[in-house]
Design an enzyme around this catalytic site. Structure first.
Site, mmCIF file in Angstrom:
data_model
loop_
_atom_site.group_PDB
_atom_site.id
_atom_site.type_symbol
_atom_site.label_atom_id
_atom_site.label_comp_id
_atom_site.label_asym_id
_atom_site.label_seq_id
_atom_site.Cartn_x
_atom_site.Cartn_y
_atom_site.Cartn_z
ATOM 1 N N CYS A 1 -2.517 -94.605 39.784
ATOM 2 C CA CYS A 1 -1.681 -95.295 40.767
ATOM 3 C C CYS A 1 -2.283 -95.305 42.176
ATOM 4 O O CYS A 1 -3.207 -96.052 42.454
ATOM 5 C CB CYS A 1 -0.283 -94.685 40.755
ATOM 6 S SG CYS A 1 0.985 -95.750 41.486
ATOM 7 N N LYS B 1 -4.014 -86.681 39.312
ATOM 8 C CA LYS B 1 -3.928 -87.606 40.442
ATOM 9 C C LYS B 1 -4.446 -86.940 41.709
ATOM 10 O O LYS B 1 -3.962 -85.884 42.117
ATOM 11 C CB LYS B 1 -2.477 -88.053 40.620
ATOM 12 C CG LYS B 1 -2.265 -89.194 41.588
ATOM 13 C CD LYS B 1 -0.798 -89.635 41.525
ATOM 14 C CE LYS B 1 -0.539 -90.883 42.315
ATOM 15 N NZ LYS B 1 0.885 -91.315 42.165
ATOM 16 N N GLU C 1 1.964 -94.756 33.964
ATOM 17 C CA GLU C 1 2.160 -93.522 34.719
ATOM 18 C C GLU C 1 3.554 -92.978 34.425
ATOM 19 O O GLU C 1 4.524 -93.725 34.371
ATOM 20 C CB GLU C 1 2.006 -93.791 36.216
ATOM 21 C CG GLU C 1 2.207 -92.545 37.079
ATOM 22 C CD GLU C 1 2.098 -92.830 38.573
ATOM 23 O OE1 GLU C 1 1.778 -91.892 39.322
ATOM 24 O OE2 GLU C 1 2.352 -93.981 38.985
#
Length: 274
Positions: free
Chosen positions: A153, A112, A42
């Site tokens: 994440c 995300k 990331e």
């Protein structure tokens, strides 16, 4: 093709885009000698910091970073999951992952969906939503090895997302991430084992190495968990490439032995993709 060789590039990310891209390039080139599928962390071109997300942001159609990764995927004839970068579109900024095929083409992108807004008393406070916009799309991509699902994440903390990707055929779940020194020791390994076990798939996470000079300290520990919920590869905190061969036939074997997905009570509940 049932066997897949992964290279997880746990690179040290610093406050210098050019240096980060040189490091990513060298690790990709090295990794491609022993792997079919390369994964970056990331925010691999950018320090994990809201002000740096703004500074390092790039538009997809003229991205310096993505152009380099595209050329590397083509020249090395490998898949590359380009962790994530700050992606600019109009007045919005996203945390976005790009998947390249062996021809250097972008075949999927994931923004995300769950922004990292936390406040752990006396330990860490971070609010991505101060500068980032959340994505709204599930990301399942077709590869030569079958379908994969992509999250980033904090997305891994939401089991509904993983289940939807698996219900849509994903055999591997990839989550480039950057857990910190508070959440990492507590939850990183647990979450990857849980998502792999719940869905009987491979679950892969790739993080930046720990940079003690940075404002945000990444936990590292890039990881691969198998469909039985076992860790079959894991880094420490230092910069390294982790290699792991996975056998997709193992998914079928585990699902036959422990038929969780068949035993679901869909007459009582189901997870729907809107």
């Amino acid at each position: 093709m049932t066997k897949l060789k992964l290279a997880l590039c746990q690179m040290n990310v610093i406050d210098d885009k050019e240096e980060n891209l040189m490091k990513a390039s060298s690790m990709i080139t090295a990794g491609s000698k022993n792997a079919d599928f390369i994964v970056l962390p990331e925010m691999f071109n950018c320090p994990y910091s809201n002000d740096k997300f703004i500074e390092y942001g790039e538009a997809e159609n003229d991205s310096y970073t993505l152009n380099i990764i595209s050329k590397l995927a083509k020249s090395n004839q490998v898949y590359i999951l380009a962790g994530s970068i700050p992606e600019k579109e109009n007045d919005e900024l996203y945390n976005t992952s790009y998947l390249f095929n062996q021809k250097g083409e972008i075949i999927a992108k994931h923004r995300k969906m769950h922004l990292f807004d936390i406040d752990v008393k006396d330990k860490i406070t971070f609010k991505e939503s101060d500068v980032l916009t959340a994505g709204n799309d599930f990301t399942i991509a077709q590869t030569d090895f079958g379908k994969i699902g992509i999250g980033i994440c904090y997305d891994i903390r939401f089991p509904e997302l993983a289940r939807i990707m698996v219900e849509n055929g994903a055999l591997m779940l990839f989550y480039p991430g950057a857990f910190n020194m508070t959440t990492g020791p507590a939850h990183w390994e647990l979450l990857f084992r849980a998502r792999a076990l719940d869905n009987q798939v491979y679950c892969i996470g790739v993080a930046p190495a720990l940079n003690e000079n940075a404002s945000y300290h990444s936990f590292g520990h890039s990881i691969v968990a198998n469909p039985w919920g076992e860790i079959i590869a894991e880094a420490d905190q230092e910069e390294e490439i982790v290699y792991c061969e996975i056998d997709l036939d193992e998914i079928k074997k585990v699902r036959e032995e422990l038929p969780l997905l068949k035993n679901k009570r869909e007459d009582l509940y189901e997870v729907l993709k809107k």
